[in-house]
Structures are given as structure tokens and as C-alpha cells.
Design a protein around this motif. Structure first.
Motif, PDB file in Angstrom:
ATOM      1  N   GLU A  80       0.807  -1.207   0.000  1.00  0.00           N
ATOM      2  CA  GLU A  80       0.000   0.000   0.000  1.00  0.00           C
ATOM      3  C   GLU A  80       0.846   1.265   0.000  1.00  0.00           C
ATOM      4  O   GLU A  80       0.448   2.286  -0.538  1.00  0.00           O
ATOM      5  CB  GLU A  80      -0.910  -0.012   1.233  1.00  0.00           C
ATOM      6  CG  GLU A  80      -2.144   0.822   1.060  1.00  0.00           C
ATOM      7  CD  GLU A  80      -3.157   0.484   2.144  1.00  0.00           C
ATOM      8  OE1 GLU A  80      -3.914   1.373   2.508  1.00  0.00           O
ATOM      9  OE2 GLU A  80      -3.163  -0.667   2.631  1.00  0.00           O
ATOM     10  N   TYR A  81       2.038   1.164   0.593  1.00  0.00           N
ATOM     11  CA  TYR A  81       2.851   2.360   0.747  1.00  0.00           C
ATOM     12  C   TYR A  81       4.074   2.397  -0.161  1.00  0.00           C
ATOM     13  O   TYR A  81       4.763   3.406  -0.210  1.00  0.00           O
ATOM     14  CB  TYR A  81       3.326   2.484   2.202  1.00  0.00           C
ATOM     15  CG  TYR A  81       2.214   2.402   3.214  1.00  0.00           C
ATOM     16  CD1 TYR A  81       0.997   3.039   2.987  1.00  0.00           C
ATOM     17  CD2 TYR A  81       2.376   1.677   4.393  1.00  0.00           C
ATOM     18  CE1 TYR A  81      -0.020   2.962   3.922  1.00  0.00           C
ATOM     19  CE2 TYR A  81       1.360   1.605   5.333  1.00  0.00           C
ATOM     20  CZ  TYR A  81       0.164   2.241   5.094  1.00  0.00           C
ATOM     21  OH  TYR A  81      -0.839   2.166   6.017  1.00  0.00           O
ATOM     22  N   SER A  82       4.330   1.300  -0.862  1.00  0.00           N
ATOM     23  CA  SER A  82       5.630   1.192  -1.526  1.00  0.00           C
ATOM     24  C   SER A  82       5.838   2.248  -2.603  1.00  0.00           C
ATOM     25  O   SER A  82       6.963   2.500  -3.004  1.00  0.00           O
ATOM     26  CB  SER A  82       5.806  -0.197  -2.120  1.00  0.00           C
ATOM     27  OG  SER A  82       4.835  -0.421  -3.112  1.00  0.00           O
ATOM     28  N   ASN A  83       4.772   2.852  -3.059  1.00  0.00           N
ATOM     29  CA  ASN A  83       4.930   3.855  -4.106  1.00  0.00           C
ATOM     30  C   ASN A  83       5.158   5.273  -3.606  1.00  0.00           C
ATOM     31  O   ASN A  83       5.385   6.171  -4.398  1.00  0.00           O
ATOM     32  CB  ASN A  83       3.693   3.864  -5.005  1.00  0.00           C
ATOM     33  CG  ASN A  83       3.723   2.713  -5.975  1.00  0.00           C
ATOM     34  OD1 ASN A  83       4.788   2.344  -6.451  1.00  0.00           O
ATOM     35  ND2 ASN A  83       2.576   2.142  -6.251  1.00  0.00           N
ATOM     36  N   ILE A  84       5.030   5.463  -2.316  1.00  0.00           N
ATOM     37  CA  ILE A  84       5.165   6.829  -1.808  1.00  0.00           C
ATOM     38  C   ILE A  84       6.637   7.251  -1.824  1.00  0.00           C
ATOM     39  O   ILE A  84       7.483   6.563  -1.268  1.00  0.00           O
ATOM     40  CB  ILE A  84       4.612   6.934  -0.372  1.00  0.00           C
ATOM     41  CG1 ILE A  84       3.161   6.449  -0.323  1.00  0.00           C
ATOM     42  CG2 ILE A  84       4.726   8.369   0.133  1.00  0.00           C
ATOM     43  CD1 ILE A  84       2.581   6.400   1.078  1.00  0.00           C
ATOM     44  N   PRO A  85       6.946   8.372  -2.471  1.00  0.00           N
ATOM     45  CA  PRO A  85       8.334   8.838  -2.518  1.00  0.00           C
ATOM     46  C   PRO A  85       8.841   9.190  -1.123  1.00  0.00           C
ATOM     47  O   PRO A  85       8.091   9.737  -0.308  1.00  0.00           O
ATOM     48  CB  PRO A  85       8.258  10.099  -3.381  1.00  0.00           C
ATOM     49  CG  PRO A  85       6.982  10.008  -4.126  1.00  0.00           C
ATOM     50  CD  PRO A  85       6.045   9.247  -3.258  1.00  0.00           C
ATOM     51  N   VAL A  86      10.091   8.871  -0.875  1.00  0.00           N
ATOM     52  CA  VAL A  86      10.716   9.163   0.413  1.00  0.00           C
ATOM     53  C   VAL A  86      11.976   9.986   0.184  1.00  0.00           C
ATOM     54  O   VAL A  86      12.810   9.634  -0.643  1.00  0.00           O
ATOM     55  CB  VAL A  86      11.095   7.857   1.146  1.00  0.00           C
ATOM     56  CG1 VAL A  86      11.947   8.161   2.377  1.00  0.00           C
ATOM     57  CG2 VAL A  86       9.847   7.080   1.548  1.00  0.00           C
ATOM     58  N   ILE A  87      12.069  11.101   0.902  1.00  0.00           N
ATOM     59  CA  ILE A  87      13.318  11.861   0.920  1.00  0.00           C
ATOM     60  C   ILE A  87      13.936  11.701   2.297  1.00  0.00           C
ATOM     61  O   ILE A  87      13.295  11.999   3.305  1.00  0.00           O
ATOM     62  CB  ILE A  87      13.082  13.361   0.655  1.00  0.00           C
ATOM     63  CG1 ILE A  87      12.482  13.574  -0.740  1.00  0.00           C
ATOM     64  CG2 ILE A  87      14.388  14.131   0.779  1.00  0.00           C
ATOM     65  CD1 ILE A  87      12.178  15.038  -1.042  1.00  0.00           C
TER      66      ILE A  87
END
Lengths: 225, 225
Positions: free
Chosen positions: B72-79
DNA sequence: TAATTTTGTAAAATAAATGTAAAAAACCCC
DNA sequence: GGGGTTTTTTACATTTATTTTACAAAATTA
């Protein structure tokens, strides 16, 4: 295989990058200035551009602006590589539309990590302009990698698919056999045989009644009617 | 309006970021540790995550791994924002799945440039899968994690299940092996062997008479017929 | 028009990708 | 840590794709 365009006037650096990217399984193309870069972009569907900022002639930032305002290329990710390392340079590079900024000198490991990071996201944008290309009764759905003739799906091999996609994305261009070999096969055709012709023939056959939209121009090459 | 999740235990820094992001028109959410971050993710569809690495309790990198292996979260970009500025820290952050790495201290302008660069790509789509997926005689009940073939339950291993669910949720897409490795296994899938093929084979076998709904497209990947 | 070059095409030869079973390694659950 | 399970790797069989070849047909040249 992913195509990476390196725009860099220092051939030592370019060769070093080329060597490492090829080792990592990428296909590379090298331009020594921005104009050459634009020519290669016209010939090869690139997945990512590495752009040096300090170029002779047309400057890197100008090139970036051109790319970003051109429909066909605006989606291609750009990583700037530059000796300018001031914060303001980085910020202005990013705000002009670069996807990342890599200060020189950099390690190959870092470059690969950044390329992989960008391509990882790339599943959804393919580095090509349109996702669905149409020409007469031919429809090519690039996202799903499917081709339809009069609404009916046809099965193409990989090379046939690449040929068709190249033609459909450049309907006005006649591609020489050399150019096709460069874009799709990815090597310089020293002693070329009839490979391209053979693939064109089988592609035409699979396109059924639309086979003749691919014309051959004698002594020149192939393209759409 | 875009939602940005800030995971940062230093409240001064968090407040500074919050202030500037809100001024720039973003909606912010603040978590002081990774667990709180997970809770917020469950409540708010976030468009981007700013992640400090030095957190009390669950460490930043652990959090990143969890995010990246969660459908569910794997696509959220992370900085990542971090005081660790060694090259190896950056590379390992990127290879673990971060989209960018911002060494502390950083300017707000730089942070905004990076956030805008990532959001420009519009990478955030939180596609929530349907609970029951059907394709011909195959039924996948995601809530109960069960799969039926012609009404009869079959037992799949975890990887087989994930593959099948991905195919059923995207019945028109042909997935490359790389993309499957990225989606189901994780990111740095460098030296790929025949892992995907082996799982496809066993999944096909377990699907019995429906095994051939999973087609292979040579040099391209796998998908539904 | 005849000679020459270029292109079309089927089929053979070669190369590459995929299918599959089984061994090896990793993982997990007491 | 042991025993069962899952996952990955390996090796080889099979299938599919690509390249080459040879000759026919068409186009170009002179």
C-alpha cells in the motif's frame, strides 16, 4: 535494455561513465555537445539523460530548457553532472526541470544509485512521448506492450514491436537501415546483412492489410507512408 | 492539496520544515518516531515522506524497508534527511529505496526544490486494490488471503500469491521481470537469475487448467492472456 | 532495354529466451 | 537447533526469436 544518453564534452569522463554503465547493463550513447545530443534523441528513444552543464556551444541549461518544453522529450529524466557545486546551482538545475544533480567529482557507485533510483520510479513513464500510438487501423499501446490491427490484437516479436513503435512515433521520418540498427539493435553495422529487411518483411505480414503502410524508399530506408 | 509526512524527532527542525512547507502550500503531518509515522500513513494518503534516519526506537532505515515492502505504501516517494553525509550512507539510502537524500544542514529552498522535483513526476498514486479479484475461473479473496480455482481453494506460497494478485489487478499489463522483482521482491534486484520464471512455473501449475492464462511475452515479461 | 543494384521473401541455420524439475539455500516455527 | 516449508539457483530441454542465405522480383542506372 535501457538507453542512456551521456552529454559530456570531456571524452575521458564520458568513456569512464560509458564503461561503467555498460558493465551495469545499460546501452549508452555519447554526445560531445548539446546539438549532437538533440540528434541522438531523434534517433534513439532514451530512458535517461546525463547532462554536463559546461558544454561548448549551446549550454547545458539551455539544452535542458529545450528538452523540457518539447512534447516528445519532456518526460525523459535528466541527471545533471556538473563541477558547479554551489547550492544555488543545484537549486536552479532542479527548478529548471532536472531530476537530480550530481556534483563532480562523483563515484560510479553514486551515479548508478541515482540512475537506479530514477528508473525504479520509471515504470509508469517510459521515456517516450505518447503511451498510445495510432496510425490508420494500427494501434500500439506502449504501456501494455500490445498492438492492435482494426481492434484485433496481433502478436509481434520484440524487434518487430520496436520497429513499429519507432515508425509510429516518427511518422514522417524515413529511417535508414543504419539508423534502425543503431536505434533498435544498438551497434554500428559494419558488414550489414539483410537483418532489417527480414524483420520489416515479417512485420508487414503481421500487419495484414496495413502491411503496405511501411514503405521502402530505394537506397534510403523504411518509413511510414 | 499535497500531504507531506515529516518523520523527525527533533521538534525544532520539524517545526521549521512544517512552517516552510505550509507557506509553500502543502499540508503537513508530523511524527516523532517511526511507529507514529506508520499510524499516520494508515490515516492519511501521503504524497511524500521526509524521513530522518536517526530516530529513537525503530530506525529510519528499518522504517524505509517496511514502507518499501508494503504494497500500500511502496509507491510513496521518500526523501531522507540526515546528518549522516558520507557517500556510503547516501548510496545505501538510495539503494534501500529512498528517492532522494538531503544531508543536514539543508536550506528550505533546497528542500522545496527536491520536493517539487519529485512531485512534478506525479509519482504518487495510492491505488487500493479491490478486495475480490476474478479472472475466468480464478478468484482471489484479498481480505482473507485465499485463492480459488473453479470454486475450490488452492494453497499458494506468498510470492505466488503476490504475483497472481498483481496480474489480476492489472489484467492488461505485461510486467517485465525487472518490474516484478521491483514490485514483489524489492528494489536492488541486480543480478537476476531465473527466480521469477521459477515462481511463474509453480504458480501456473497450481492454477491447474487455468495455468495458461499467464502468458509470457518473449523478451518482455509476463501478464494475463 | 540491358545491366546493375536494391529490395522482397521463404526457409535454413544460429542464437536466445523460456519451461521445468530438482538440488541447494534460506527461512520459519516451534 | 531440527524439521518442514519456501525461495533461489542450477542444469538441461524445449520453444521461440533472430540472423543469414539464396534466389526472385522490382527498381534504378546507363
Amino acid at each position: 535494455m535501457r538507453n542512456i544518453l551521456i552529454i559530456e564534452d570531456d571524452t575521458d569522463i564520458a568513456e569512464l561513465i560509458t564503461y561503467n554503465l555498460q558493465k551495469a547493463g545499460y546501452k549508452t550513447h555519447h554526445a560531445v555537445n548539446a546539438n549532437e545530443g538533440l540528434i541522438i534523441l531523434g534517433e534513439v528513444a532514451c530512458d535517461i539523460i546525463l547532462l554536463d552543464l559546461m558544454l561548448p556551444g549551446l549550454k547545458g541549461m539551455e539544452f535542458l530548457k529545450i528538452i523540457r518544453s518539447n512534447d516528445e522529450y519532456s518526460n525523459i529524466p535528466v541527471i545533471i553532472i556538473s563541477a558547479k557545486t554551489h547550492e544555488q546551482d543545484i537549486i536552479s538545475g532542479l527548478n529548471t526541470g532536472a531530476d537530480d544533480y550530481l556534483p563532480k567529482p562523483f563515484s560510479m557507485e553514486m551515479l548508478l544509485a541515482k540512475i537506479n533510483t530514477i528508473l525504479r520510479r520509471g515504470a509508469s513513464w517510459t521515456g517516450r512521448a505518447a503511451n498510445i500510438l495510432e496510425y490508420q487501423g494500427i494501434k500500439l499501446d506502449d504501456a501494455n506492450h500490445k498492438v492492435y490491427v482494426d481492434g484485433r490484437e496481433i502478436k509481434l516479436t520484440h524487434k518487430e514491436y520496436e520497429l513499429l513503435r519507432l515508425f509510429l512515433s516518427n511518422p514522417d521520418t524515413i529511417f535508414s537501415r543504419d539508423r534502425l540498427l543503431n536505434s533498435i539493435w544498438g551497434y554500428d553495422s559494419q558488414s550489414y546483412t539483410r537483418t532489417v529487411d527480414a524483420h520489416i518483411a515479417s512485420l508487414r505480414k503481421k500487419l495484414l492489410s496495413y502491411g503496405d503502410v511501411i514503405i521502402s524508399v530505394s537506397k534510403t530506408g523504411y518509413g511510414l507512408k
